[in-house]
Write an enzyme that holds these catalytic residues in place. Sequence first.
Site, PDB file in Angstrom:
ATOM      1  N   HIS A 160      -2.236   8.607   6.057  1.00  0.00           N
ATOM      2  CA  HIS A 160      -2.563   7.320   5.442  1.00  0.00           C
ATOM      3  C   HIS A 160      -4.002   6.971   5.846  1.00  0.00           C
ATOM      4  O   HIS A 160      -4.805   6.625   5.000  1.00  0.00           O
ATOM      5  CB  HIS A 160      -1.560   6.263   5.902  1.00  0.00           C
ATOM      6  CG  HIS A 160      -1.698   4.960   5.197  1.00  0.00           C
ATOM      7  ND1 HIS A 160      -1.702   4.852   3.830  1.00  0.00           N
ATOM      8  CD2 HIS A 160      -1.841   3.683   5.659  1.00  0.00           C
ATOM      9  CE1 HIS A 160      -1.839   3.568   3.484  1.00  0.00           C
ATOM     10  NE2 HIS A 160      -1.933   2.848   4.569  1.00  0.00           N
ATOM     11  N   CYS A 164       0.798  -1.230   0.000  1.00  0.00           N
ATOM     12  CA  CYS A 164       0.000   0.000   0.000  1.00  0.00           C
ATOM     13  C   CYS A 164       0.829   1.278   0.000  1.00  0.00           C
ATOM     14  O   CYS A 164       0.280   2.375   0.020  1.00  0.00           O
ATOM     15  CB  CYS A 164      -0.948  -0.007   1.181  1.00  0.00           C
ATOM     16  SG  CYS A 164      -1.907  -1.526   1.216  1.00  0.00           S
ATOM     17  N   HIS A 166      -9.464   2.816   0.131  1.00  0.00           N
ATOM     18  CA  HIS A 166      -8.023   2.585   0.128  1.00  0.00           C
ATOM     19  C   HIS A 166      -7.660   1.960  -1.219  1.00  0.00           C
ATOM     20  O   HIS A 166      -8.019   0.823  -1.498  1.00  0.00           O
ATOM     21  CB  HIS A 166      -7.640   1.664   1.282  1.00  0.00           C
ATOM     22  CG  HIS A 166      -6.153   1.487   1.447  1.00  0.00           C
ATOM     23  ND1 HIS A 166      -5.242   2.170   0.660  1.00  0.00           N
ATOM     24  CD2 HIS A 166      -5.431   0.722   2.297  1.00  0.00           C
ATOM     25  CE1 HIS A 166      -4.020   1.810   1.024  1.00  0.00           C
ATOM     26  NE2 HIS A 166      -4.103   0.934   2.004  1.00  0.00           N
TER      27      HIS A 166
END
Lengths: 398, 353, 85
Positions: free
Chosen positions: A293, A160, A328
Site C-alpha cells: 500500500h 482507499c 495515492h
Amino acid sequence: MSKGVAITGMGIISSIGNTVEENFQSLINKTPGISRIESIDTIHRDDIKVGEIKTSNQEFIQQLGLPDSNNYSRTALLAEVAVLEAVESAGIVDMNSCKTGLISATSVAGMDMTEKYYYSLFDETHNRKYITAHPAGDATTKIANRLGITDFVTTISTACSSSANAIMLGARMIKAGKLDRVIVGGADCLSKFTINGFKTLMILSDDNCKPFDADRTGLNLGEAAAFLVLESDEQVKKDNKKVLGYVSGYANANDAFHQTASSENGEGATLAMKKALKGANISADKIDYINAHGTATNNNDASESKAILRVFNDAIPSLSSTKAYTGHTLAAAAAIEAVYSILALQHATVFPNLNFKTTIPETNIVPVTEVLEKEIKHVLSNSFGFGGNCSTLIFSKA
Amino acid sequence: MMKDCYINGIGCVSAQETTVDNDIENYQFLTERITHAHRPNYREFIKPTMIRRMSTGVKMGVVAASLALKEANLETPDAIISGTGLGCSIDSDKFLKKIVDNNEEFLTPTAFIQSTHNTVGAQVALGLGCNAYNVTYVHNALSFESAMIDAQLLLNEGESNVLFGGVDELGAYTTSLFDLIGHIKKEEVIENGILDSKTKGAIFSEGSQFFVLGDERSDSSYAKLVDVAVHNVLPKNEIEEKLVQFLSTNNLTIGDIDAVVLGTNGDVEFDGVYADLQESVFENTQQIYYKHLSGEYNTASAFGFWTACKILKTQSVPTNLKLNTVKSSSIRNVLLYNQYRSENHSFTLLSSC
Amino acid sequence: MENLKLELKAKIIENLNLEDVEVGDIANDDALFGDGLGLDSIDALELIVMLDKDYGIKLSDPKQGKSIFESIDSLAAYITENKAK
C-alpha cells in the site's frame, strides 16, 4: 485444482499513462507522474504535488464520443476510458453472451462537479444536470449502460481499499457460479474535497512522496481508473480466451482501531495478508513480490511494515510501493496496482519504489529501488483505507 | 444449492418512534415532504467518547446494528456489511460547505474523516472491536440489496453470522439539490397520504435497518432469506417476465406468494410499474406498501424488508400497510419488489421458518 | 491569563463537541490527552487549527502539539508567548 479466477482483460488510466502499455513503459523507465496541480483551482497549489492526468475533461468527452449534454463527472470519464480498454483487451464481442456483472468502486464520485457548481447550481439551470452525477453509483451506472450490462451492477466504497473489495467480490461471484463474467475495478478523480481533507490531516507531502523512507513526508494524491475482466474457467474454455493471470487469493479484515489511523502493529493488515495466503492455499514464502500500500505517510508505512514483518518474518520478498509514480489514487489504487501486479507477472519484473534513500530503523525493510527482472509466480497487493478497512489480493501467473 | 439463511435479529431506526416492540400498527403516516428520523436515546447504545463525532446516520446505524445483534444474542459477527446510497451526507455537506465558504482556509479534519461512505460500518466495527470482513455498498437504491447479496454469499462460503443493513441520512445541502430537481414533492403537507397525492416526487426521510443473517434457525428467527435478484436497469415491458423468472428459479409461481411488498412511494411519474403489477399478476395477492411510513431514501427498501420480517414472524399484516383487501390465511412466502425512478430494480424473496 | 484559560476551556468543549463536559470540570493542570480528558490525535489537529484561526499561531508539524497541548496551563502559556493577533 483451479488456479483461481481468470483475468482475461485489463484497462487503466493514471498519471503515468492513458493505456496499459503507456503505464508499463513509465514503470520500467522510472518515469513518475507527479507534478504541481493544473486543473483544479486550489490555494494549496504550491504546497502539494499530485498525480494528475493531464488530459482535460473536454478531451475525454471527445475521445468517448459523448454528447455536449452529457453529465459525466471526471470520475465517470476516467472510469469509462479504462473500462473500454479492459473490455477490448478481453476481446468481448457480445456482452450478453453470458451472465455478466459490473462492480466498480469510488470514494470521490461526482464531488468534482458538486464542488465546482456548489452555489451556481441554484441559479444556473444548465449545471443542474450534475446533481444526479453526485452519488457514488452514478459513474457505475453510466459505464454499465455504455457496455450494456443490465443486471448485477453495484458500487463499493471502503475509502482507499475500495477497488480491492470490488475485485474480491467479483472473484467470489464467479466462484459461487453467480456470474460467468464480471468487470471489476474503480475510479477516483482529484477534487478540492479530498485535497483539503487530507490537508487537514496534515499528511500531504509538499514534495515527491517517499514510500518506506525514514524521512517520508506524507502522500501525494492522484487520480486514476482501472478495470479487470474476470471470467469463469468454463467461459475461458468456451471462448478459448487468453488468460493474463489469476486472482488466486483475497481477504478483507478490519483494523478496528481508529477511524483514520492504522494500529501500531498493523493488526488488520496482518489478518488480511494471512487470510489471503490461506485462501490462495500458499505459504508466505511463495510470494515473489509485494506491491505494498505504501502511501508514504508516517503512520501507514510504519504500520504496514510491522504487519509485513509479522507475516513474512525475516524472509521479506521483493517489495515496492508504486505510489511514488501515480500518487495515492484512493478508491482506484487497488485496481491500478492490480494491473501493475499482473504486468509484473507477465513481464517477470518488479517495478521500483522511487525516491527511497533511508531505511526506517524500527523495521529495516528495504524496498526494491531499481527495475528488477526475476521469475514471479505470485504477487501480493495490499490496500488499506479509512475506517480500518484492510484488503489483500494475491495474483498468480497464468 | 444455496444454504438456508435465517434472519435472527432485526433493528430499526426510522422516522417512526423506536420503541421496545416497534408495533407497526402504531406508526403514523408521514405528512411532511421531508421528515427527519425520530431519535432514539442514542446514549443507551453508544459510549460518550464515541458519540461526540457521530452524525445522525452513524448514530442510527450503530443503534440499528446493536439492536439486531442483541436480538440475535450475538456479540461479534463474522462480517459487517453496510449499504448506503448517499453515505455520510451530513459530514460531507459540512466539510464541502466549509471549503467553499472559507475558501479552503481554517478547515478541521473531523467532518472529513466522518464523511467517507464506510463510516457506519467502521464505527460499528470499532464499537465491537470486530476485525472481521467489512464492506460498504454505495449503489443508489441497490445499496441495501448489494449488502444482502454479499451476506448470503458469505454464509454460503462458510461464515455463520453476518450483520448487514442499510442506512441513509438527510444532509441539508444534498437534500436541497434533490429538491431543486424535483425528486421531492413540492406540497408542504401531504394531506391524505402519498397514494392520493398524484404529484411528482417522493416524500424524503432517513433511517437505518440492520439484520443478523445466520446459518441456523433459532428462537429469535424471523424468516428465511431465500433469494435476491437485482436489475440495474429493466425496461417496463420486461418486469413481469423477470419477476416470474426469479420465482421459477426458486421453484415458485405467483400463486405461491402470500404477500407482495411494494416500494410504492407516491411519485405519479414512477409508481405506474407497481400499479401495473397490482392490477395484473398480483391482483389476487395481498399487497403491502411502507414508504408512507418510512419516507423515501436510497436504502428505504431495508425498512420494507424489516416490515416483511415482522409480518412473517407475527403472521399478521398491520392494517396501515395494506394496499388491498386480499387476505391470506397463512403467510409463507413474501416477495419484495422495489425500484427508484425506474432504475435499480430488486426482487427479494423471504419465507417463513 | 485566567480569562484566557476559561476561554480555552469553553472553546475546547465547543470545538471538540464534548457534550458532557463543563468548563468547571476541567482543571488547569488536567491532562487533555490520554487518561485526562481523553482527547486523541484528531482533536490535536482540531486544536492546531484553533491556534491558527483564533490566535494567529501556525504549527507546521503536528508533533509540536504534544507539549503545547499537555494541559490548559501549558496551552495558555504558549499562546501568551506566541500570540500574533
